[in-house]
Structures are given as C-alpha cells and as structure tokens.
Design a protein around this motif. Structure first.
Motif, PDB file in Angstrom:
ATOM      1  N   SER A  13       0.797  -1.233   0.000  1.00 50.52           N
ATOM      2  CA  SER A  13       0.000   0.000   0.000  1.00 50.52           C
ATOM      3  C   SER A  13       0.825   1.276   0.000  1.00 50.52           C
ATOM      4  O   SER A  13       0.316   2.336  -0.335  1.00 50.52           O
ATOM      5  CB  SER A  13      -0.979  -0.004   1.184  1.00 50.52           C
ATOM      6  N   ARG A  14       2.112   1.194   0.394  1.00 51.93           N
ATOM      7  CA  ARG A  14       2.937   2.409   0.437  1.00 51.93           C
ATOM      8  C   ARG A  14       4.230   2.212  -0.335  1.00 51.93           C
ATOM      9  O   ARG A  14       4.950   1.240  -0.107  1.00 51.93           O
ATOM     10  CB  ARG A  14       3.314   2.758   1.884  1.00 51.93           C
ATOM     11  N   ALA A  15       4.528   3.153  -1.213  1.00 55.99           N
ATOM     12  CA  ALA A  15       5.784   3.094  -1.971  1.00 55.99           C
ATOM     13  C   ALA A  15       6.538   4.401  -1.820  1.00 55.99           C
ATOM     14  O   ALA A  15       5.941   5.469  -1.604  1.00 55.99           O
ATOM     15  CB  ALA A  15       5.501   2.829  -3.449  1.00 55.99           C
ATOM     16  N   LEU A  16       7.865   4.306  -1.928  1.00 53.05           N
ATOM     17  CA  LEU A  16       8.727   5.490  -1.985  1.00 53.05           C
ATOM     18  C   LEU A  16       9.580   5.359  -3.238  1.00 53.05           C
ATOM     19  O   LEU A  16      10.240   4.338  -3.442  1.00 53.05           O
ATOM     20  CB  LEU A  16       9.623   5.571  -0.744  1.00 53.05           C
ATOM     21  N   ALA A  17       9.523   6.385  -4.081  1.00 57.01           N
ATOM     22  CA  ALA A  17      10.328   6.407  -5.305  1.00 57.01           C
ATOM     23  C   ALA A  17      11.478   7.380  -5.107  1.00 57.01           C
ATOM     24  O   ALA A  17      11.263   8.529  -4.714  1.00 57.01           O
ATOM     25  CB  ALA A  17       9.464   6.843  -6.486  1.00 57.01           C
ATOM     26  N   VAL A  18      12.696   6.915  -5.366  1.00 57.32           N
ATOM     27  CA  VAL A  18      13.887   7.737  -5.165  1.00 57.32           C
ATOM     28  C   VAL A  18      14.658   7.819  -6.478  1.00 57.32           C
ATOM     29  O   VAL A  18      15.082   6.792  -7.021  1.00 57.32           O
ATOM     30  CB  VAL A  18      14.796   7.140  -4.076  1.00 57.32           C
ATOM     31  N   VAL A  19      14.820   9.020  -7.002  1.00 53.10           N
ATOM     32  CA  VAL A  19      15.519   9.207  -8.272  1.00 53.10           C
ATOM     33  C   VAL A  19      16.495  10.374  -8.164  1.00 53.10           C
ATOM     34  O   VAL A  19      16.449  11.145  -7.208  1.00 53.10           O
ATOM     35  CB  VAL A  19      14.528   9.442  -9.437  1.00 53.10           C
ATOM     36  N   ALA A  20      17.354  10.519  -9.169  1.00 55.82           N
ATOM     37  CA  ALA A  20      18.385  11.557  -9.140  1.00 55.82           C
ATOM     38  C   ALA A  20      17.851  12.918  -9.573  1.00 55.82           C
ATOM     39  O   ALA A  20      18.269  13.954  -9.030  1.00 55.82           O
ATOM     40  CB  ALA A  20      19.551  11.139 -10.038  1.00 55.82           C
ATOM     41  N   HIS A  21      16.971  12.929 -10.561  1.00 57.63           N
ATOM     42  CA  HIS A  21      16.594  14.186 -11.226  1.00 57.63           C
ATOM     43  C   HIS A  21      15.079  14.351 -11.362  1.00 57.63           C
ATOM     44  O   HIS A  21      14.370  13.348 -11.537  1.00 57.63           O
ATOM     45  CB  HIS A  21      17.153  14.215 -12.664  1.00 57.63           C
ATOM     46  N   PRO A  22      14.619  15.622 -11.377  1.00 56.41           N
ATOM     47  CA  PRO A  22      13.286  15.870 -11.920  1.00 56.41           C
ATOM     48  C   PRO A  22      13.258  15.261 -13.331  1.00 56.41           C
ATOM     49  O   PRO A  22      14.267  15.378 -14.046  1.00 56.41           O
ATOM     50  CB  PRO A  22      13.210  17.402 -12.006  1.00 56.41           C
ATOM     51  N   ASP A  23      12.223  14.610 -13.697  1.00 59.74           N
ATOM     52  CA  ASP A  23      11.943  13.934 -14.985  1.00 59.74           C
ATOM     53  C   ASP A  23      12.315  12.452 -15.009  1.00 59.74           C
ATOM     54  O   ASP A  23      11.869  11.726 -15.884  1.00 59.74           O
ATOM     55  CB  ASP A  23      12.534  14.658 -16.218  1.00 59.74           C
ATOM     56  N   ASP A  24      13.117  11.965 -14.045  1.00 61.42           N
ATOM     57  CA  ASP A  24      13.466  10.534 -14.053  1.00 61.42           C
ATOM     58  C   ASP A  24      12.225   9.667 -13.877  1.00 61.42           C
ATOM     59  O   ASP A  24      12.104   8.618 -14.523  1.00 61.42           O
ATOM     60  CB  ASP A  24      14.468  10.196 -12.946  1.00 61.42           C
ATOM     61  N   MET A  25      11.317  10.092 -13.031  1.00 58.50           N
ATOM     62  CA  MET A  25      10.090   9.311 -12.853  1.00 58.50           C
ATOM     63  C   MET A  25       9.251   9.355 -14.128  1.00 58.50           C
ATOM     64  O   MET A  25       8.658   8.356 -14.536  1.00 58.50           O
ATOM     65  CB  MET A  25       9.263   9.851 -11.678  1.00 58.50           C
ATOM     66  N   GLU A  26       9.221  10.521 -14.766  1.00 56.93           N
ATOM     67  CA  GLU A  26       8.325  10.699 -15.913  1.00 56.93           C
ATOM     68  C   GLU A  26       8.854   9.990 -17.158  1.00 56.93           C
ATOM     69  O   GLU A  26       8.074   9.550 -18.001  1.00 56.93           O
ATOM     70  CB  GLU A  26       8.120  12.191 -16.175  1.00 56.93           C
ATOM     71  N   PHE A  27      10.186   9.876 -17.288  1.00 51.43           N
ATOM     72  CA  PHE A  27      10.742   9.093 -18.390  1.00 51.43           C
ATOM     73  C   PHE A  27      10.758   7.606 -18.041  1.00 51.43           C
ATOM     74  O   PHE A  27      11.212   6.788 -18.827  1.00 51.43           O
ATOM     75  CB  PHE A  27      12.163   9.563 -18.734  1.00 51.43           C
ATOM     76  N   GLY A  28      10.291   7.272 -16.843  1.00 47.59           N
ATOM     77  CA  GLY A  28      10.312   5.879 -16.396  1.00 47.59           C
ATOM     78  C   GLY A  28       8.976   5.387 -15.889  1.00 47.59           C
ATOM     79  O   GLY A  28       8.117   4.974 -16.675  1.00 47.59           O
ATOM     80  N   ALA A  29       8.764   5.516 -14.588  1.00 47.76           N
ATOM     81  CA  ALA A  29       7.715   4.752 -13.922  1.00 47.76           C
ATOM     82  C   ALA A  29       6.386   5.479 -13.726  1.00 47.76           C
ATOM     83  O   ALA A  29       5.460   4.916 -13.152  1.00 47.76           O
ATOM     84  CB  ALA A  29       8.232   4.301 -12.557  1.00 47.76           C
ATOM     85  N   ALA A  30       6.256   6.728 -14.190  1.00 50.41           N
ATOM     86  CA  ALA A  30       5.076   7.527 -13.816  1.00 50.41           C
ATOM     87  C   ALA A  30       3.745   6.870 -14.206  1.00 50.41           C
ATOM     88  O   ALA A  30       2.756   6.979 -13.467  1.00 50.41           O
ATOM     89  CB  ALA A  30       5.166   8.929 -14.421  1.00 50.41           C
ATOM     90  N   GLY A  31       3.710   6.180 -15.339  1.00 50.84           N
ATOM     91  CA  GLY A  31       2.470   5.507 -15.744  1.00 50.84           C
ATOM     92  C   GLY A  31       2.056   4.455 -14.724  1.00 50.84           C
ATOM     93  O   GLY A  31       0.862   4.295 -14.417  1.00 50.84           O
ATOM     94  N   ALA A  32       3.032   3.743 -14.180  1.00 48.55           N
ATOM     95  CA  ALA A  32       2.733   2.743 -13.147  1.00 48.55           C
ATOM     96  C   ALA A  32       2.270   3.427 -11.869  1.00 48.55           C
ATOM     97  O   ALA A  32       1.355   2.954 -11.196  1.00 48.55           O
ATOM     98  CB  ALA A  32       3.972   1.878 -12.878  1.00 48.55           C
ATOM     99  N   VAL A  33       2.890   4.573 -11.550  1.00 45.27           N
ATOM    100  CA  VAL A  33       2.472   5.326 -10.364  1.00 45.27           C
ATOM    101  C   VAL A  33       1.007   5.725 -10.503  1.00 45.27           C
ATOM    102  O   VAL A  33       0.217   5.607  -9.560  1.00 45.27           O
ATOM    103  CB  VAL A  33       3.368   6.571 -10.152  1.00 45.27           C
ATOM    104  N   ALA A  34       0.630   6.183 -11.692  1.00 45.74           N
ATOM    105  CA  ALA A  34      -0.765   6.581 -11.928  1.00 45.74           C
ATOM    106  C   ALA A  34      -1.710   5.405 -11.681  1.00 45.74           C
ATOM    107  O   ALA A  34      -2.751   5.552 -11.046  1.00 45.74           O
ATOM    108  CB  ALA A  34      -0.930   7.099 -13.355  1.00 45.74           C
ATOM    109  N   ARG A  35      -1.346   4.248 -12.179  1.00 44.39           N
ATOM    110  CA  ARG A  35      -2.187   3.061 -11.960  1.00 44.39           C
ATOM    111  C   ARG A  35      -2.328   2.778 -10.464  1.00 44.39           C
ATOM    112  O   ARG A  35      -3.406   2.508  -9.965  1.00 44.39           O
ATOM    113  CB  ARG A  35      -1.571   1.851 -12.665  1.00 44.39           C
ATOM    114  N   TRP A  36      -1.206   2.858  -9.766  1.00 45.27           N
ATOM    115  CA  TRP A  36      -1.237   2.490  -8.346  1.00 45.27           C
ATOM    116  C   TRP A  36      -1.995   3.517  -7.505  1.00 45.27           C
ATOM    117  O   TRP A  36      -2.739   3.154  -6.617  1.00 45.27           O
ATOM    118  CB  TRP A  36       0.206   2.323  -7.839  1.00 45.27           C
TER     119      TRP A  36
END
Ligand SMILES: [Zn+2]
Length: 237
Positions: A13-36
C-alpha cells in the motif's frame, strides 16, 4: 512464453520512489504510479537533485526553481503523495555513506513496502551509457534499503524499518516484471508534459511526448500479453 514479463507485485500500500533528477520518474515509472495511486496506493517521490544542470540555456539557480516546480506539477498529475528534494548537485551526485544515510532516513520516515528507483547499471534500457547520477543514486538506494532495516546503522536517523518487501528499478537493461498501464497512458503523457521548460530546451525540442512514451509501453507490452506496460527489474531480496 518464457521471456514474458511477470506481473509486478501489487500486494502493498505504500511506496517510496527515489531518483536523481526531476523527470526521471516521468521518463520511467510515472504511468505505473498513476495506476497504483488510482487504485488507492500511496507513492511518494524523493529527488536527490533539483536538476539545475539540465537546461543548457538557463542558469542553474533559475533552472533549479523551474525544474522543482515542474517536478511537483508532474507528480501531482499522477497523484503522487508529495515530492521532497535532497539538494545534491545535479551532474555530480556521488555515491557516499552520506547519501546512503539520507536515503535510509527517508525510508525509515516513509516506511514503504515498495521502493522504486531508476536504473543503477552502467547502461540503461536504451543501451546508452547511464548517467553517473543515476548509477550513484540507484546503488546508494539499493544499499540504503538494508541500512534502513539495521538499527545499528545510522542509529540517530530514525527507528529501523524492515518492512520493505519489494525493490524495483525502472529503465533497467534487465527488466523482469511489468505493470499494465492501459488505463493510464494519458496520465503518463500529461505527467511528462508537465516538464514544459525542460522539454522545450532539449535539442531538438521535444514536442511529441505521447508517441515515444506509447511506443516504449507497446514495446514492453510485446512481452506482456500485448498490454502497454512499464517494465521494472525486481531486485531479489
Ligand atoms: Zn536523470
């Protein structure tokens, strides 16, 4: 088929996403985040730098402000539970015990069951040489999951958290699992589009986000029952 991706675990039920830069999530996992988040899960973002070295035509002090604001907007699009920044220098993030300490403290504070990161390998899923910021942040994150669980490591930085059940890295050249984003493509696209200044400053400027993102999701889907998907490398623990 043996080379099909497995379903990413979703019994958390709880996730923490850790990335280096603004945009790393969006070029990667953001679609999955939206689903979750649509399914009621909580996903918080922690970004090691403000991406201040990311816009050639903009001085770092200004770019830090702009990119922080764009990251907050893009996180809001996919329903992320807030964004924190650590202020490491963009382009010069070092693997260090200090970074491990900050990430372990964040894991202890957020108490995630799933930890998400961005590719920690020498090369990313595109085959290109990975950025040292991604490598160093990703590797420090993988180590910090263990640090956070050990009460004798960084004992002044919060109570130990041993509840991380899954660690998954996006943009990996060795993906093992995937997430169906059929219902979240629009949100993934809007989330990346929120990096307006950054995309406009790329050379050439990025004007079509949907095409490449959907192409990538469909390529992943070729090994996931034909469903547009985001791939992850689930790190055995
Ligand atoms: Zn990056």
């Amino acid at each position: 088929m043996s080379d099909e991706f497995q379903e990413m675990p979703e019994d958390w039920s709880r996730a923490l996403a850790v990335v280096a830069h603004p945009d790393d999530m969006e070029f990667g996992a953001a679609g999955a985040v939206a689903r979750w988040t649509t399914a009621g899960k909580s996903v918080a973002y922690l970004v090691a730098s403000r991406g201040e070295a990311g816009i050639d035509s903009m001085a770092p002090e200004k770019a830090a402000e702009v990119r922080e604001a764009e990251q907050r907007a893009s996180a809001a699009v996919v329903g992320a539970a807030g964004v924190e920044f650590l202020d490491h220098p963009d382009g010069r993030i070092e693997y260090s015990t200090g970074l491990r300490r900050e990430l372990a403290a964040a894991i202890r504070r957020h108490r995630p069951e799933l930890v998400l990161g961005f590719c920690h390998h020498d090369q990313t899923s595109t085959g290109r040489w990975n950025s040292p910021d991604h490598r160093n942040t990703g590797r420090a994150l993988l180590d910090a999951v263990g640090d956070a669980a050990n009460r004798w490591v960084f004992p002044e930085d919060g109570d130990p958290w041993q509840g991380v059940r899954y660690v998954a890295m996006s943009n990996s050249p060795r993906p093992t699992h995937a997430v169906d984003i059929s219902d979240c493509v629009d949100l993934a696209v809007a989330s990346l589009e929120a990096h307006t200044s950054y995309l406009a400053a790329m050379r050439p400027p990025v004007t079509d986000v949907r095409g490449p993102l959907l192409g990538l999701a469909q390529a992943t889907g070729a090994r996931f029952g034909g469903r547009p998907a985001i791939a992850f490398e689930l790190i055995p623990r």
